[in-house]
Design an enzyme around this catalytic site. Structure first.
Site, PDB file in Angstrom:
ATOM      1  N   ARG A  87       0.839  -1.197   0.000  1.00 52.82           N
ATOM      2  CA  ARG A  87       0.000   0.000   0.000  1.00 52.82           C
ATOM      3  C   ARG A  87       0.869   1.241   0.000  1.00 52.82           C
ATOM      4  O   ARG A  87       1.779   1.362   0.813  1.00 52.82           O
ATOM      5  CB  ARG A  87      -0.873   0.042   1.256  1.00 52.82           C
ATOM      6  CG  ARG A  87      -1.978  -0.947   1.260  1.00 52.82           C
ATOM      7  CD  ARG A  87      -3.038  -0.586   2.271  1.00 52.82           C
ATOM      8  NE  ARG A  87      -2.550  -0.216   3.586  1.00 52.82           N
ATOM      9  CZ  ARG A  87      -3.330   0.175   4.579  1.00 52.82           C
ATOM     10  NH1 ARG A  87      -4.639   0.266   4.381  1.00 52.82           N
ATOM     11  NH2 ARG A  87      -2.846   0.469   5.745  1.00 52.82           N
ATOM     12  N   ASP A 138       0.458  -3.673  11.904  1.00 52.55           N
ATOM     13  CA  ASP A 138       0.895  -4.008  10.548  1.00 52.55           C
ATOM     14  C   ASP A 138       1.265  -5.486  10.499  1.00 52.55           C
ATOM     15  O   ASP A 138       2.269  -5.913  11.078  1.00 52.55           O
ATOM     16  CB  ASP A 138       2.106  -3.136  10.173  1.00 52.55           C
ATOM     17  CG  ASP A 138       2.471  -3.299   8.703  1.00 52.55           C
ATOM     18  OD1 ASP A 138       2.679  -4.460   8.282  1.00 52.55           O
ATOM     19  OD2 ASP A 138       2.543  -2.308   7.984  1.00 52.55           O
ATOM     20  N   ASP A 161       4.796  -6.459   9.074  1.00 52.69           N
ATOM     21  CA  ASP A 161       5.880  -6.102   9.990  1.00 52.69           C
ATOM     22  C   ASP A 161       5.921  -7.021  11.206  1.00 52.69           C
ATOM     23  O   ASP A 161       6.995  -7.415  11.664  1.00 52.69           O
ATOM     24  CB  ASP A 161       5.732  -4.643  10.449  1.00 52.69           C
ATOM     25  CG  ASP A 161       6.153  -3.661   9.370  1.00 52.69           C
ATOM     26  OD1 ASP A 161       6.844  -4.082   8.428  1.00 52.69           O
ATOM     27  OD2 ASP A 161       5.800  -2.476   9.480  1.00 52.69           O
TER      28      ASP A 161
HETATM   29  C1  PRP Z   1      -1.134  -5.080   4.174  1.00 49.95           C
HETATM   30  C2  PRP Z   1      -1.947  -6.347   4.189  1.00 49.95           C
HETATM   31  C3  PRP Z   1      -2.798  -6.212   2.957  1.00 49.95           C
HETATM   32  C4  PRP Z   1      -3.041  -4.730   2.887  1.00 49.95           C
HETATM   33  C5  PRP Z   1      -4.424  -4.469   3.367  1.00 49.95           C
HETATM   34  O1  PRP Z   1      -0.093  -5.179   3.300  1.00 49.95           O
HETATM   35  O2  PRP Z   1      -1.186  -7.514   4.214  1.00 49.95           O
HETATM   36  O3  PRP Z   1      -2.168  -6.683   1.765  1.00 49.95           O
HETATM   37  O4  PRP Z   1      -2.096  -4.107   3.771  1.00 49.95           O
HETATM   38  O5  PRP Z   1      -4.739  -3.137   3.232  1.00 49.95           O
HETATM   39  P1  PRP Z   1      -5.837  -2.635   2.188  1.00 49.95           P
HETATM   40  O6  PRP Z   1      -7.025  -3.527   2.349  1.00 49.95           O
HETATM   41  O7  PRP Z   1      -6.094  -1.223   2.627  1.00 49.95           O
HETATM   42  O8  PRP Z   1      -5.251  -2.688   0.819  1.00 49.95           O
HETATM   43  P2  PRP Z   1       1.008  -4.015   3.129  1.00 49.95           P
HETATM   44  O9  PRP Z   1       0.602  -3.080   2.041  1.00 49.95           O
HETATM   45  O10 PRP Z   1       1.285  -3.403   4.459  1.00 49.95           O
HETATM   46  O11 PRP Z   1       2.263  -4.797   2.597  1.00 49.95           O
HETATM   47  P3  PRP Z   1       3.123  -5.942   3.313  1.00 49.95           P
HETATM   48  O12 PRP Z   1       2.269  -7.185   3.403  1.00 49.95           O
HETATM   49  O13 PRP Z   1       4.269  -6.103   2.389  1.00 49.95           O
HETATM   50  O14 PRP Z   1       3.534  -5.445   4.674  1.00 49.95           O
HETATM   51  N1  URA Z   2      -2.525  -3.568   6.755  1.00 50.89           N
HETATM   52  C1  URA Z   2      -2.127  -4.056   7.938  1.00 50.89           C
HETATM   53  O1  URA Z   2      -1.139  -4.814   8.014  1.00 50.89           O
HETATM   54  N2  URA Z   2      -2.787  -3.690   9.044  1.00 50.89           N
HETATM   55  C2  URA Z   2      -3.858  -2.882   9.015  1.00 50.89           C
HETATM   56  O2  URA Z   2      -4.431  -2.594  10.079  1.00 50.89           O
HETATM   57  C3  URA Z   2      -4.260  -2.382   7.770  1.00 50.89           C
HETATM   58  C4  URA Z   2      -3.594  -2.751   6.648  1.00 50.89           C
END
Ligand code: PRP
Ligand code: URA
Length: 212
Positions: A107, A203, A206
């Protein structure tokens, strides 16, 4: 939160309990990873409840018998990178012969819109039933974009499995992709101004990979 026909919110006490531990900020990465896998396996068991069976003749050590075995469309498990990877082993342990695709999305912190950086799906994805894995359904942008990629490859048999959802994400996905059944371990109150689920679990990527 079952205002949409195609949404299942799990209320099994084991899932709810494990999700509560995930939410706790004191839960470290090792336990977080273990719990995400366990929850994914418990959910997978229910998500695959409608897999079709067919009669097969076999020989037991005693006699011949007609038994039931899985048939129908083959499965593909597709984690959304990164955090979806945390759910993969749990579901794969139930269906070890499933093929695996990967969709890389993150995101944008300003716009909250998903950015694609990787997409590798099985060649025959159009003939498969896809189980899309991502622990978080927040705005729904990432999940909807991943579904768009899969549909663009000709597959219209998709289930989306998340551990935690926001009402905003469920609404967006249910409206954009009403044919996709959404499964989640819980629906929280709302999103905050940064697009995080409240109260949520933080997150997920993370916390899984210790990159806080
Ligand atoms: C997180 C999560 C989803 C997304 C959800 O990923 O794993 O893919 O956010 O948010 P949304 O519904 O608003 O799109 P992130 O973008 O943090 O990436 P990551 O898994 O690499 O940490
Ligand atoms: N992605 C995450 O990992 N956590 C949230 O709360 C929203 C988006």
């Amino acid at each position: 939160m079952n205002t949409y026909e195609n949404v299942t919110v799990f209320d099994h006490p084991l899932i709810t309990h494990k999700l509560s531990i995930l939410r706790d900020e004191n839960t470290g990465s090792k336990q977080f990873r273990e719990l995400v896998n366990e929850i994914a396996m418990l959910m997978g068991y229910e998500v695959m409840r409608d897999l079709p069976l067919e009669d097969v003749e076999i020989k037991t050590p005693i006699t011949t018998a007609t038994v039931k075995m899985l048939t129908g469309k083959k499965l593909a498990l597709v984690p959304i990178l990164r955090a979806g990877l945390g759910m993969l082993d749990g579901v794969l342990s139930l269906v070890p012969s499933a093929k695996i695709g990967h969709i890389g999305l993150y995101r944008d912190h300003e716009t909250l819109e998903p950015r694609e950086y990787y997409c590798k799906l099985p060649e025959d994805i159009a003939q498969r039933q896809v189980i899309l894995l991502d622990p978080m359904l927040a705005t729904g942008g990432s999940g909807c974009a991943a579904i768009d990629f899969i549909k663009a490859r000709g597959c219209h048999n998709i289930k989306f499995v998340s551990i935690l959802a926001a009402p905003e994400g469920i609404e967006r996905m249910a409206k954009t992709h009403p044919d996709v059944h959404i499964y989640t371990g819980g629906v929280d109150e709302k999103l905050n101004e940064k697009g995080y689920i409240v109260p949520g679990l933080g997150d997920a990527g993370d916390r899984l990979f210790g990159t806080l």
